[in-house]
Every structure is written in structure tokens, then in C-alpha cells.
Design a protein around this motif. Structure first.
Motif, PDB file in Angstrom:
ATOM      1  N   ARG A  16      42.981  45.278  41.978  1.00 12.54           N
ATOM      2  CA  ARG A  16      41.867  45.179  42.924  1.00 12.54           C
ATOM      3  C   ARG A  16      42.221  44.297  44.125  1.00 12.54           C
ATOM      4  O   ARG A  16      41.622  43.264  44.357  1.00 12.54           O
ATOM      5  N   PRO A  17      43.220  44.735  44.898  1.00 10.37           N
ATOM      6  CA  PRO A  17      43.597  43.995  46.105  1.00 10.37           C
ATOM      7  C   PRO A  17      42.448  43.984  47.093  1.00 10.37           C
ATOM      8  O   PRO A  17      41.719  44.961  47.214  1.00 10.37           O
ATOM      9  N   TYR A  18      42.304  42.893  47.798  1.00  8.54           N
ATOM     10  CA  TYR A  18      41.182  42.767  48.726  1.00  8.54           C
ATOM     11  C   TYR A  18      41.649  42.225  50.071  1.00  8.54           C
ATOM     12  O   TYR A  18      41.987  42.971  50.951  1.00  8.54           O
ATOM     13  N   GLY A  19      41.684  40.892  50.217  1.00  7.95           N
ATOM     14  CA  GLY A  19      42.049  40.296  51.500  1.00  7.95           C
ATOM     15  C   GLY A  19      43.538  40.353  51.754  1.00  7.95           C
ATOM     16  O   GLY A  19      44.346  40.209  50.849  1.00  7.95           O
ATOM     17  N   ILE A  20      43.901  40.592  53.020  1.00  8.79           N
ATOM     18  CA  ILE A  20      45.302  40.679  53.409  1.00  8.79           C
ATOM     19  C   ILE A  20      45.525  39.846  54.670  1.00  8.79           C
ATOM     20  O   ILE A  20      44.693  39.847  55.576  1.00  8.79           O
ATOM     21  N   VAL A  21      46.659  39.160  54.703  1.00  7.12           N
ATOM     22  CA  VAL A  21      47.061  38.432  55.901  1.00  7.12           C
ATOM     23  C   VAL A  21      48.577  38.569  56.035  1.00  7.12           C
ATOM     24  O   VAL A  21      49.285  38.681  55.034  1.00  7.12           O
ATOM     25  N   THR A  22      49.059  38.626  57.281  1.00  4.35           N
ATOM     26  CA  THR A  22      50.499  38.685  57.515  1.00  4.35           C
ATOM     27  C   THR A  22      50.963  37.376  58.146  1.00  4.35           C
ATOM     28  O   THR A  22      50.195  36.668  58.781  1.00  4.35           O
ATOM     29  N   SER A  23      52.232  37.089  57.964  1.00  2.00           N
ATOM     30  CA  SER A  23      52.823  35.895  58.567  1.00  2.00           C
ATOM     31  C   SER A  23      52.893  36.077  60.083  1.00  2.00           C
ATOM     32  O   SER A  23      52.879  37.207  60.577  1.00  2.00           O
ATOM     33  N   PRO A  24      52.979  34.973  60.832  1.00  2.00           N
ATOM     34  CA  PRO A  24      53.043  35.078  62.293  1.00  2.00           C
ATOM     35  C   PRO A  24      54.187  35.956  62.804  1.00  2.00           C
ATOM     36  O   PRO A  24      54.053  36.598  63.840  1.00  2.00           O
ATOM     37  N   ASP A  25      55.283  36.021  62.070  1.00  2.00           N
ATOM     38  CA  ASP A  25      56.413  36.856  62.493  1.00  2.00           C
ATOM     39  C   ASP A  25      56.333  38.285  61.942  1.00  2.00           C
ATOM     40  O   ASP A  25      57.244  39.086  62.135  1.00  2.00           O
ATOM     41  N   ASP A  26      55.246  38.606  61.241  1.00  2.00           N
ATOM     42  CA  ASP A  26      55.006  39.936  60.643  1.00  2.00           C
ATOM     43  C   ASP A  26      55.999  40.321  59.558  1.00  2.00           C
ATOM     44  O   ASP A  26      56.072  41.470  59.148  1.00  2.00           O
ATOM     45  N   LYS A  27      56.790  39.369  59.054  1.00  2.00           N
ATOM     46  CA  LYS A  27      57.797  39.680  58.043  1.00  2.00           C
ATOM     47  C   LYS A  27      57.267  39.618  56.614  1.00  2.00           C
ATOM     48  O   LYS A  27      57.908  40.113  55.691  1.00  2.00           O
ATOM     49  N   PHE A  28      56.099  39.001  56.413  1.00  2.00           N
ATOM     50  CA  PHE A  28      55.544  38.871  55.060  1.00  2.00           C
ATOM     51  C   PHE A  28      54.068  39.239  55.067  1.00  2.00           C
ATOM     52  O   PHE A  28      53.356  38.993  56.033  1.00  2.00           O
ATOM     53  N   LEU A  29      53.642  39.839  53.961  1.00  2.00           N
ATOM     54  CA  LEU A  29      52.254  40.219  53.764  1.00  2.00           C
ATOM     55  C   LEU A  29      51.768  39.544  52.491  1.00  2.00           C
ATOM     56  O   LEU A  29      52.483  39.545  51.481  1.00  2.00           O
ATOM     57  N   TYR A  30      50.571  38.972  52.550  1.00  2.00           N
ATOM     58  CA  TYR A  30      49.974  38.260  51.420  1.00  2.00           C
ATOM     59  C   TYR A  30      48.659  38.949  51.080  1.00  2.00           C
ATOM     60  O   TYR A  30      47.859  39.224  51.972  1.00  2.00           O
ATOM     61  N   ASN A  31      48.447  39.235  49.797  1.00  2.00           N
ATOM     62  CA  ASN A  31      47.294  40.012  49.365  1.00  2.00           C
ATOM     63  C   ASN A  31      46.551  39.280  48.253  1.00  2.00           C
ATOM     64  O   ASN A  31      47.136  38.969  47.215  1.00  2.00           O
ATOM     65  N   ALA A  32      45.264  38.990  48.478  1.00  2.00           N
ATOM     66  CA  ALA A  32      44.422  38.388  47.443  1.00  2.00           C
ATOM     67  C   ALA A  32      43.899  39.501  46.548  1.00  2.00           C
ATOM     68  O   ALA A  32      43.443  40.534  47.030  1.00  2.00           O
ATOM     69  N   CYS A  33      43.967  39.294  45.229  1.00  2.22           N
ATOM     70  CA  CYS A  33      43.540  40.313  44.265  1.00  2.22           C
ATOM     71  C   CYS A  33      42.468  39.732  43.347  1.00  2.22           C
ATOM     72  O   CYS A  33      42.737  38.821  42.559  1.00  2.22           O
ATOM     73  N   ILE A  34      41.276  40.279  43.462  1.00  2.00           N
ATOM     74  CA  ILE A  34      40.101  39.745  42.766  1.00  2.00           C
ATOM     75  C   ILE A  34      40.261  39.775  41.249  1.00  2.00           C
ATOM     76  O   ILE A  34      40.066  38.769  40.579  1.00  2.00           O
ATOM     77  N   ASP A  35      40.583  40.920  40.687  1.00  2.00           N
ATOM     78  CA  ASP A  35      40.579  41.064  39.227  1.00  2.00           C
ATOM     79  C   ASP A  35      41.724  40.338  38.533  1.00  2.00           C
ATOM     80  O   ASP A  35      41.609  39.947  37.379  1.00  2.00           O
ATOM     81  N   ASP A  36      42.850  40.152  39.219  1.00  2.00           N
ATOM     82  CA  ASP A  36      43.975  39.432  38.618  1.00  2.00           C
ATOM     83  C   ASP A  36      43.967  37.951  38.980  1.00  2.00           C
ATOM     84  O   ASP A  36      44.881  37.224  38.596  1.00  2.00           O
TER      85      ASP A  36
END
Length: 165
Positions: free
Chosen positions: A44-64
Motif C-alpha cells: 500500500r504505497p502512498y506518499g512519494i518524494v524524490t531527492s533534489p538530484d532526482d536520483k532517488f525515490l522514497y515511498n511511504a507505505c501505510i500497511d507495511d
């Protein structure tokens, strides 16, 4: 148990405006990325943010109760699984992670050095970020036990001067 799939139309939004929008890939909890790494804690991925250089993506997952880290191929938009961190788990520095219960949204400091995660379990969790590898290190978790007005935050933001969350 629900299986969540992160479709990567979103990675194309970060490409230049001259790029055409099209399907890149989908990643499922327990599935493989394009380099054959098993993706974990992506339920259940929800919120997403990328690093300022666009090289990394971070995903908050509610159920896990987790945050999942991907490295992003700038040319293709494809993602490579880096790590997943969850409540009561440990980061690569062996710090016990508190917070992340109901992780729903994230914010990254403008300099890319910290990530803040809002959780429906009445918590905000703070991580420092290695700018080269994208790996996160647990810093602290704030909860309704320490901040009485913190109740099921669904969004999180950083003030324009970067001094307040």
C-alpha cells in the motif's frame, strides 16, 4: 493481504518536458526490479518524494509501516530497489527504528539531507540521508506522547526557510 503495485508512470514526470509519457515498469511487493532485486515492504504505497538530484525515490507505505528507497535511472526512469525500513526494524547503522506506524507521507529538506515521515500512528519520524547512496539513517521519532497535538498526521511539509516541519 493486499498486494500493492507501484506503476512507474510517475517516474516520467521527473524527466524533461520534451519526453513522451509512457509506461516504464511496475513494481510489486515481493516482486523483482529490473536488476532482479526483490522489493520488500511495498504494501500500500502512498506518499512519494524524490531527492533534489532526482536520483532517488522514497515511498511511504501505510500497511507495511515502512519507507522504501529506490535509485532512479535518470535516462530510463527505471527504479532499482535500495532498501526498506520499517517500525521495529533496524537501519544499516543498526539503529532500532521507532515510528513509521501508518507511514503515509514524506517531505525532504531542500538540501536533501533529511527526510520526515508522517504516520497515521500519531508519529513523525526523522531520517538523515546519504546523498551518494540514498540510504537512510534513523534519527528520531516524535509521537503524540511527546507532542500532545500530534494526531494522525496525513501530510507533512517544511517551511520555506527550512526551520520548521
Amino acid at each position: 493481504m493486499r498486494t500493492a503495485v507501484l506503476c512507474l508512470f510517475l517516474s516520467l514526470f521527473f524527466l524533461s518536458l520534451s519526453a513522451q509519457i509512457g509506461f516504464v515498469e511496475d513494481l510489486a511487493n515481493g516482486g523483482k526490479d529490473y536488476q532482479n532485486n526483490t522489493v520488500t515492504k511495498l504494501d500500500r504505497p502512498y506518499g512519494i518524494v524524490t531527492s533534489p538530484d532526482d536520483k532517488f525515490l522514497y515511498n511511504a507505505c501505510i500497511d507495511d509501516n515502512s519507507i522504501v528507497v529506490f535509485e532512479r535511472n535518470i535516462s530510463t526512469g527505471q527504479l532499482t530497489f535500495v532498501e526498506s525500513l520499517s517500525t521495529n526494524g533496524r537501519d544499516q547503522a543498526n539503529n532500532l527504528i521507532n515510528g513509521l506506524v501508518g507511514a503515509i507521507n514524506l517531505a525532504m529538506s531542500e538540501d536533501g539531507k533529511h527526510i520526515y515521515v508522517a504516520g497515521l500512528g500519531d508519529n513523525v519520524t526523522v531520517f538523515s540521508r546519504d546523498m551518494t547512496t540514498g540510504i537512510l539513517t534513523y534519527v528520531e521519532a516524535l509521537s503524540s506522547a511527546t507532542i500532545s497535538s500530534l494526531h494522525e498526521p496525513t501530510n507533512i511539509g517544511i517551511s520555506p526557510d527550512g526551520k520548521s516541519i
